[in-house]
Motif scaffolding. Structure first.
Motif, PDB file in Angstrom:
ATOM      1  N   LYS A 108       0.829  -1.203   0.000  1.00 28.54           N
ATOM      2  CA  LYS A 108       0.000   0.000   0.000  1.00 28.54           C
ATOM      3  C   LYS A 108       0.873   1.267   0.000  1.00 28.54           C
ATOM      4  CE  LYS A 108      -4.053  -1.974   0.175  1.00 28.54           C
ATOM      5  NZ  LYS A 108      -4.763  -2.233   1.416  1.00 28.54           N
ATOM      6  N   ALA A 109       0.432   2.254  -0.745  1.00 26.40           N
ATOM      7  CA  ALA A 109       1.153   3.533  -0.787  1.00 26.40           C
ATOM      8  C   ALA A 109       0.151   4.677  -0.836  1.00 26.40           C
ATOM      9  CB  ALA A 109       2.060   3.596  -2.006  1.00 26.40           C
ATOM     10  N   ALA A 110       0.614   5.864  -0.480  1.00 28.23           N
ATOM     11  CA  ALA A 110      -0.223   7.061  -0.560  1.00 28.23           C
ATOM     12  C   ALA A 110       0.527   8.149  -1.320  1.00 28.23           C
ATOM     13  CB  ALA A 110      -0.581   7.550   0.843  1.00 28.23           C
ATOM     14  N   PHE A 111      -0.194   8.843  -2.187  1.00 34.05           N
ATOM     15  CA  PHE A 111       0.334  10.030  -2.861  1.00 34.05           C
ATOM     16  C   PHE A 111      -0.279  11.262  -2.215  1.00 34.05           C
ATOM     17  CE2 PHE A 111       0.800   6.850  -6.169  1.00 34.05           C
ATOM     18  CZ  PHE A 111       1.954   7.224  -6.847  1.00 34.05           C
ATOM     19  N   HIS A 112       0.504  12.322  -2.146  1.00 32.31           N
ATOM     20  CA  HIS A 112       0.003  13.599  -1.653  1.00 32.31           C
ATOM     21  C   HIS A 112       0.511  14.700  -2.573  1.00 32.31           C
ATOM     22  CE1 HIS A 112       0.314  17.351   0.690  1.00 32.31           C
ATOM     23  NE2 HIS A 112      -0.788  16.942   1.252  1.00 32.31           N
ATOM     24  N   VAL A 113      -0.418  15.515  -3.082  1.00 34.12           N
ATOM     25  CA  VAL A 113      -0.051  16.657  -3.931  1.00 34.12           C
ATOM     26  C   VAL A 113      -0.822  17.874  -3.430  1.00 34.12           C
ATOM     27  CG1 VAL A 113      -0.139  17.656  -6.260  1.00 34.12           C
ATOM     28  CG2 VAL A 113       0.263  15.194  -5.985  1.00 34.12           C
ATOM     29  N   TRP A 114      -0.130  18.974  -3.309  1.00 34.77           N
ATOM     30  CA  TRP A 114      -0.794  20.244  -3.005  1.00 34.77           C
ATOM     31  C   TRP A 114      -0.657  21.149  -4.230  1.00 34.77           C
ATOM     32  CZ3 TRP A 114      -4.272  22.984  -0.865  1.00 34.77           C
ATOM     33  CH2 TRP A 114      -4.160  24.377  -0.733  1.00 34.77           C
ATOM     34  N   VAL A 115      -1.791  21.601  -4.769  1.00 35.01           N
ATOM     35  CA  VAL A 115      -1.775  22.461  -5.960  1.00 35.01           C
ATOM     36  C   VAL A 115      -2.108  23.881  -5.504  1.00 35.01           C
ATOM     37  CG1 VAL A 115      -2.678  22.801  -8.293  1.00 35.01           C
ATOM     38  CG2 VAL A 115      -2.675  20.500  -7.296  1.00 35.01           C
ATOM     39  N   PRO A 116      -1.084  24.742  -5.345  1.00 34.02           N
ATOM     40  CA  PRO A 116      -1.319  26.052  -4.724  1.00 34.02           C
ATOM     41  C   PRO A 116      -2.352  26.904  -5.470  1.00 34.02           C
ATOM     42  CG  PRO A 116       1.046  25.606  -4.887  1.00 34.02           C
ATOM     43  CD  PRO A 116       0.341  24.528  -5.681  1.00 34.02           C
ATOM     44  N   LEU A 120      -6.008  23.146  -3.946  1.00 39.68           N
ATOM     45  CA  LEU A 120      -6.511  21.773  -3.986  1.00 39.68           C
ATOM     46  C   LEU A 120      -5.484  20.791  -3.414  1.00 39.68           C
ATOM     47  CD1 LEU A 120      -8.832  19.928  -5.100  1.00 39.68           C
ATOM     48  CD2 LEU A 120      -7.452  19.679  -7.171  1.00 39.68           C
ATOM     49  N   GLN A 121      -5.922  20.001  -2.451  1.00 41.10           N
ATOM     50  CA  GLN A 121      -5.098  18.913  -1.920  1.00 41.10           C
ATOM     51  C   GLN A 121      -5.591  17.605  -2.529  1.00 41.10           C
ATOM     52  OE1 GLN A 121      -3.477  17.783   2.402  1.00 41.10           O
ATOM     53  NE2 GLN A 121      -5.621  17.308   2.270  1.00 41.10           N
ATOM     54  N   ILE A 122      -4.667  16.893  -3.177  1.00 39.24           N
ATOM     55  CA  ILE A 122      -5.001  15.602  -3.779  1.00 39.24           C
ATOM     56  C   ILE A 122      -4.329  14.508  -2.952  1.00 39.24           C
ATOM     57  CG2 ILE A 122      -4.826  14.173  -5.868  1.00 39.24           C
ATOM     58  CD1 ILE A 122      -4.448  16.755  -7.497  1.00 39.24           C
ATOM     59  N   ARG A 123      -5.141  13.589  -2.441  1.00 38.92           N
ATOM     60  CA  ARG A 123      -4.597  12.466  -1.659  1.00 38.92           C
ATOM     61  C   ARG A 123      -5.096  11.180  -2.297  1.00 38.92           C
ATOM     62  NH1 ARG A 123      -6.952  13.255   4.049  1.00 38.92           N
ATOM     63  NH2 ARG A 123      -5.633  11.468   4.435  1.00 38.92           N
ATOM     64  N   ILE A 124      -4.182  10.264  -2.511  1.00 39.32           N
ATOM     65  CA  ILE A 124      -4.537   9.047  -3.226  1.00 39.32           C
ATOM     66  C   ILE A 124      -3.936   7.846  -2.499  1.00 39.32           C
ATOM     67  CG2 ILE A 124      -4.109   7.787  -5.392  1.00 39.32           C
ATOM     68  CD1 ILE A 124      -4.107  10.516  -6.822  1.00 39.32           C
ATOM     69  N   THR A 125      -4.709   6.782  -2.358  1.00 39.33           N
ATOM     70  CA  THR A 125      -4.114   5.537  -1.878  1.00 39.33           C
ATOM     71  C   THR A 125      -4.123   4.525  -3.015  1.00 39.33           C
ATOM     72  OG1 THR A 125      -6.232   4.855  -0.941  1.00 39.33           O
ATOM     73  CG2 THR A 125      -4.667   5.849   0.565  1.00 39.33           C
ATOM     74  N   ALA A 126      -3.129   3.636  -2.992  1.00 33.74           N
ATOM     75  CA  ALA A 126      -2.931   2.707  -4.102  1.00 33.74           C
ATOM     76  C   ALA A 126      -2.296   1.414  -3.603  1.00 33.74           C
ATOM     77  CB  ALA A 126      -2.020   3.350  -5.149  1.00 33.74           C
ATOM     78  N   THR A 127      -2.481   0.375  -4.395  1.00 32.10           N
ATOM     79  CA  THR A 127      -1.737  -0.872  -4.201  1.00 32.10           C
ATOM     80  C   THR A 127      -0.691  -0.931  -5.319  1.00 32.10           C
ATOM     81  OG1 THR A 127      -3.681  -1.970  -3.305  1.00 32.10           O
ATOM     82  CG2 THR A 127      -1.914  -3.382  -4.097  1.00 32.10           C
ATOM     83  N   VAL A 128       0.542  -1.210  -4.945  1.00 34.21           N
ATOM     84  CA  VAL A 128       1.639  -1.042  -5.886  1.00 34.21           C
ATOM     85  C   VAL A 128       2.206  -2.382  -6.358  1.00 34.21           C
ATOM     86  CG1 VAL A 128       3.881   0.054  -6.259  1.00 34.21           C
ATOM     87  CG2 VAL A 128       2.207   1.105  -4.689  1.00 34.21           C
TER      88      VAL A 128
ATOM     89  N   THR B  71      -2.734   0.900   5.844  1.00 31.62           N
ATOM     90  CA  THR B  71      -2.548   1.783   4.688  1.00 31.62           C
ATOM     91  C   THR B  71      -1.868   3.079   5.120  1.00 31.62           C
ATOM     92  OG1 THR B  71      -4.606   0.913   3.778  1.00 31.62           O
ATOM     93  CG2 THR B  71      -3.759   2.933   2.796  1.00 31.62           C
ATOM     94  N   PRO B  72      -0.823   3.502   4.396  1.00 34.05           N
ATOM     95  CA  PRO B  72      -0.241   4.808   4.726  1.00 34.05           C
ATOM     96  C   PRO B  72      -1.187   5.930   4.319  1.00 34.05           C
ATOM     97  CG  PRO B  72       0.826   3.888   2.766  1.00 34.05           C
ATOM     98  CD  PRO B  72      -0.125   2.836   3.286  1.00 34.05           C
ATOM     99  N   GLU B  73      -1.152   7.015   5.074  1.00 33.28           N
ATOM    100  CA  GLU B  73      -1.980   8.192   4.803  1.00 33.28           C
ATOM    101  C   GLU B  73      -1.074   9.421   4.876  1.00 33.28           C
ATOM    102  OE1 GLU B  73      -6.190   6.975   6.962  1.00 33.28           O
ATOM    103  OE2 GLU B  73      -4.666   8.012   8.157  1.00 33.28           O
ATOM    104  N   ALA B  74      -1.310  10.386   4.022  1.00 32.00           N
ATOM    105  CA  ALA B  74      -0.489  11.605   4.057  1.00 32.00           C
ATOM    106  C   ALA B  74      -1.398  12.804   3.847  1.00 32.00           C
ATOM    107  CB  ALA B  74       0.570  11.553   2.962  1.00 32.00           C
ATOM    108  N   ARG B  75      -1.129  13.872   4.580  1.00 32.37           N
ATOM    109  CA  ARG B  75      -1.918  15.098   4.423  1.00 32.37           C
ATOM    110  C   ARG B  75      -1.049  16.275   4.855  1.00 32.37           C
ATOM    111  NH1 ARG B  75      -1.694  11.593   8.226  1.00 32.37           N
ATOM    112  NH2 ARG B  75      -3.881  10.920   8.323  1.00 32.37           N
ATOM    113  N   THR B  76      -1.461  17.459   4.405  1.00 33.75           N
ATOM    114  CA  THR B  76      -0.783  18.683   4.812  1.00 33.75           C
ATOM    115  C   THR B  76      -1.175  19.027   6.247  1.00 33.75           C
ATOM    116  OG1 THR B  76      -0.879  19.512   2.543  1.00 33.75           O
ATOM    117  CG2 THR B  76      -0.494  21.137   4.271  1.00 33.75           C
ATOM    118  N   VAL B  77      -0.197  19.430   7.052  1.00 32.80           N
ATOM    119  CA  VAL B  77      -0.499  19.954   8.386  1.00 32.80           C
ATOM    120  C   VAL B  77       0.204  21.301   8.540  1.00 32.80           C
ATOM    121  CG1 VAL B  77      -0.823  17.688   9.509  1.00 32.80           C
ATOM    122  CG2 VAL B  77       1.466  18.738   9.459  1.00 32.80           C
ATOM    123  N   VAL B  78      -0.151  22.034   9.575  1.00 35.12           N
ATOM    124  CA  VAL B  78       0.531  23.294   9.863  1.00 35.12           C
ATOM    125  C   VAL B  78       1.481  23.064  11.034  1.00 35.12           C
ATOM    126  CG1 VAL B  78       0.236  25.705  10.551  1.00 35.12           C
ATOM    127  CG2 VAL B  78      -1.455  24.621   9.043  1.00 35.12           C
TER     128      VAL B  78
END
Lengths: 213, 213
Positions: A108-116, A120-128, B71-78
């Motif tokens: 399992k993995a998670a992606f995190h992208v912040w689009v300033p 928009l915060q994009i969070r995705i979980t996946a099986t790799v 499952t790993p989780e990731a998010r923006t924090v302050v």
């Protein structure tokens, strides 16, 4: 009284989706704030752009995995592929990195992208799936010569060395891996005047649900 | 021959640490590329600035945890606190968020910060104590009125709702938690002309080791 309040609230909620365009020349109405698919479309636009444009925010997501001892790990990766029809994101890596050791233990993995600009915060979980050797050969053949040194560092990444530069970066196709990330869930948070959060699940054919943020 | 090569290599390795200053008026020598403590100092400068300056890259780290199902989780924090002497980073959160559920199950967390101007990736692992109620009261008293609405969303964060805005944000001190993150390891990657990577471990009193990147 309650009805007047409800009307005012509706006007307010829609007003916040009225924005000046980039040249400050005219007002534009954003899509309906309750349009779940429009929000998902926007996330995929950013992911696709990340693959094509090295300056796009989705070019370098943070990629989280779980080490064999249960510790979460996060690092920047480069997004190499994004297919909405296959629900796949793709990352390339050296098989000697800790993320591969982690994924062999827990896929399992998670992606995190912040689009300033889009707030928009994009969070995705996946099986790799980890593809190497002949399974990855086609992709290796398309890796530019200058980028191949990212696969093959000696000693292997994470090995203690005596001097900051006591390593070499030969290219080694045997060390190249494609991480084929089969998406399970996409969680989007739009930090607008009022926050919106939605979750989209593969099991539900990517139908979305609004969530309390 | 080997000796000449070694001398040339040394000159080259140091030359890349010679940079023009911001006004392009003079050359400056960066600190010795083999100075581990200088690299750690730089990371802490960014972390401290993150607490004080809302526009600093370390203001909003990505924070990874492991959900109860693995499952790993990731998010923006302050980032709300950074103490080098205590080896602590501090984050505030609503106890009803998934990160608290994750940390109650597995107290390990990872921070990830990318500092563009410094070409520096900061990765940190920590064990997290969740402080609530009277343990967090002092910190709650210092949360500005306008920020208190981040703690208390109804329904609780992650609950499915029928409309994007079908939630309320009252402030609720009972929902406020301080995540006191006791640092275990700091892994720094400097993406210079040649990459440098070092690991600093609490157990070794934060002594550092160069690692192959």
């Amino acid at each position: 009284m309650n009805r007047q309040y409800a009307v005012l609230k509706t006007i307010y909620l829609h007003f916040q989706f009225l924005h000046l365009n980039k040249d400050n020349t005219k007002w534009q109405l954003m899509s309906d704030p309750n349009d779940l698919q429009a929000l998902l479309d926007e996330a995929w636009r950013h992911l696709s752009r990340g693959v094509a444009d090295s300056r796009s925010p989705a070019r370098c997501p943070t990629f989280a995995t779980v080490a064999p001892d249960g510790t979460p790990e996060a690092r920047t990766v480069v997004l190499r592929g994004a297919s909405r029809s296959q629900s796949v994101l793709e990352v390339h890596t050296d098989i000697a990195t800790s993320k591969v050791a982690a994924l062999q233990h827990n896929p399992k993995a998670a992606f995190h992208v912040w689009v300033p600009r889009a707030d928009l915060q994009i969070r995705i979980t996946a099986t790799v799936e980890i593809q190497t050797g002949s399974d990855a050969k086609q992709k290796w053949d398309r890796v530019p010569e200058g980028s191949r040194v990212s696969y093959g560092t000696r000693p292997t990444p994470g090995t203690a060395i005596l001097d900051a530069f006591a390593y070499e970066k030969p290219s080694d196709s045997e060390r190249f891996a494609v991480l084929r990330c089969n998406l399970l869930e996409i969680d989007l948070v739009h930090l607008g005047a009022r926050h919106r959060r939605a979750e989209f699940i593969r099991e539900n054919k990517w139908a979305g649900t609004w969530l309390a943020p």
